[in-house]
Scaffold this active site. Structure first.
Site, mmCIF file in Angstrom:
data_model
loop_
_atom_site.group_PDB
_atom_site.id
_atom_site.type_symbol
_atom_site.label_atom_id
_atom_site.label_comp_id
_atom_site.label_asym_id
_atom_site.label_seq_id
_atom_site.Cartn_x
_atom_site.Cartn_y
_atom_site.Cartn_z
ATOM 1 N N LYS A 51 42.847 72.991 -17.648
ATOM 2 C CA LYS A 51 42.880 72.259 -18.626
ATOM 3 C C LYS A 51 42.609 70.607 -17.536
ATOM 4 O O LYS A 51 41.621 69.578 -17.835
ATOM 5 C CB LYS A 51 43.523 71.925 -19.087
ATOM 6 C CG LYS A 51 44.136 72.880 -20.345
ATOM 7 C CD LYS A 51 45.368 73.477 -20.828
ATOM 8 C CE LYS A 51 46.030 74.406 -21.769
ATOM 9 N NZ LYS A 51 46.435 74.561 -22.531
ATOM 10 N N GLN A 95 52.352 72.230 -21.620
ATOM 11 C CA GLN A 95 52.395 73.984 -21.323
ATOM 12 C C GLN A 95 53.789 74.539 -22.100
ATOM 13 O O GLN A 95 54.610 74.052 -21.135
ATOM 14 C CB GLN A 95 51.955 74.100 -20.258
ATOM 15 C CG GLN A 95 51.378 74.872 -19.824
ATOM 16 C CD GLN A 95 50.155 75.493 -20.676
ATOM 17 O OE1 GLN A 95 49.221 74.760 -21.223
ATOM 18 N NE2 GLN A 95 49.830 76.917 -21.067
ATOM 19 N N ASP A 118 47.361 69.359 -29.401
ATOM 20 C CA ASP A 118 47.518 70.446 -29.227
ATOM 21 C C ASP A 118 48.347 70.377 -31.323
ATOM 22 O O ASP A 118 47.621 71.786 -31.203
ATOM 23 C CB ASP A 118 49.431 70.987 -28.545
ATOM 24 C CG ASP A 118 48.801 72.123 -27.568
ATOM 25 O OD1 ASP A 118 47.868 72.169 -27.340
ATOM 26 O OD2 ASP A 118 49.243 71.757 -25.994
HETATM 27 N N1 GUN Z 1 50.804 77.736 -23.895
HETATM 28 C C1 GUN Z 1 50.583 79.002 -24.351
HETATM 29 N N2 GUN Z 1 49.211 78.668 -25.813
HETATM 30 C C2 GUN Z 1 49.545 77.081 -25.304
HETATM 31 C C3 GUN Z 1 48.139 75.996 -25.902
HETATM 32 O O1 GUN Z 1 47.459 76.013 -26.607
HETATM 33 N N3 GUN Z 1 48.622 75.018 -25.647
HETATM 34 C C4 GUN Z 1 50.171 74.460 -25.266
HETATM 35 N N4 GUN Z 1 50.669 73.445 -24.837
HETATM 36 N N5 GUN Z 1 51.036 75.858 -24.726
HETATM 37 C C5 GUN Z 1 50.460 77.063 -24.750
#
Ligand code: GUN
Length: 284
Positions: A51, A95, A118
């Site tokens: 990311k 995350q 998100d």
């Molecule tokens: N963990 C697994 N998928 C995601 C996601 O799309 N965003 C975040 N913040 N954590 C995750």
């Protein structure tokens, strides 16, 4: 059978993001994304690194916060408060999963909904369900983009979603419903799962079980979207769909890797651009 090329479409989205980021920067609003990782989970660290790298490649400022697994919940809440107040931060991503001593809902609810790229905050969830403009979780948003890019009609389609997570299953179902599909959400307790799935024009598998979807669960000519990323003992990545057996029955199918996966980050960048655009509008 047409293979849905998520790598190609994600590259296209990233190009759009790059152009938008340059335009915003020229107006004094360089998009910025804060990415918070708590602990040393290997898979999470890999996702977060991707990311951060994607941000930089597209002209988005990346603000990484890599915190120890022992970080107190209060410290994390304070950090989010600071980022909520920081003008240069358009998006805040925490995350998941978080260490067990931290209340995930409490953390997600602390994020300013206008920076919730998100789409996990209850305000954005509610707005999505109500059909209002909202930040939408990146993976299901990416799937909607794939369907649109391949001209796959959702209007009146029977859509079946396997999995009811907040990250994929529930927002996916709501997006398809908003797009006029007839939606069924199924999960581990669903009776007659195979029969329900076999009625689907669009089948989305997001359960995290390797090769769970077998040909008897798939209608001839169905569109099959595989959200699974499962690492087998031999190190190979495999989806939730038994690809080799199912693919011949499909009109469209996503491979793993190279299908849905690359779209998640692309849509995160797109959501960050949306937030930066909103910042520019507010400053006028
Ligand atoms: N963990 C697994 N998928 C995601 C996601 O799309 N965003 C975040 N913040 N954590 C995750």
């Amino acid at each position: 059978m047409t293979l849905i090329d998520g790598k190609a479409i994600s590259a296209k989205v990233k190009e759009e993001v790059k152009i938008a980021a340059a335009g915003l920067s020229a107006k004094g609003v360089t998009p910025g994304l804060a990415v918070i990782l708590v602990g040393e989970d290997k898979a999470s660290a890999t996702y977060v690194a991707s990311k951060e790298k994607a941000c930089v490649a597209c002209g988005i400022n990346s603000y990484p916060y890599h915190l120890s697994a022992q970080t107190a919940e209060t410290a994390l809440l304070e950090l989010i408060d600071e980022l909520n107040a920081d003008e240069n931060v358009d998006g805040i991503l925490v995350q998941l999963p978080l260490p067990k001593h931290i209340d995930t809902n409490k953390i997600l609810e602390k994020i300013d909904p206008s920076k919730d790229v998100d789409g996990f905050h209850a305000v954005n969830v509610g707005r999505l369900v109500s059909g209002l403009e909202a930040f939408v979780p990146c993976t299901p948003l990416g799937i909607m983009r794939l369907l649109a890019e391949y001209g796959i009609a959702t209007n009146g389609a029977n859509a079946v979603v396997i999995g009811r997570s907040n990250i994929v299953g529930k927002p996916m179902a709501n997006l398809l419903l908003n797009a006029n599909s007839t939606v069924t959400i199924t999960h581990s307790r669903t009776k007659n799962l195979a029969e329900i799935c076999s009625q689907a024009d669009i089948l989305v598998a997001a359960i995290g079980k390797p090769n769970f979807v077998t040909p008897d669960m798939v209608k001839d000519g169905a569109v099959v979207i595989d959200v699974g990323i499962n690492r087998l003992e031999n190190g190979k990545l495999t989806g939730d769909v038994d690809f080799d057996a199912v693919a011949p029955k499909c009109s469209f199918i996503t491979p793993v890797p190279g299908g849905v996966g690359p779209m998640t980050i692309a849509m995160l960048l797109q959501n960050t651009i949306t937030s930066a655009r909103n910042r520019l509008k507010r400053s006028k």
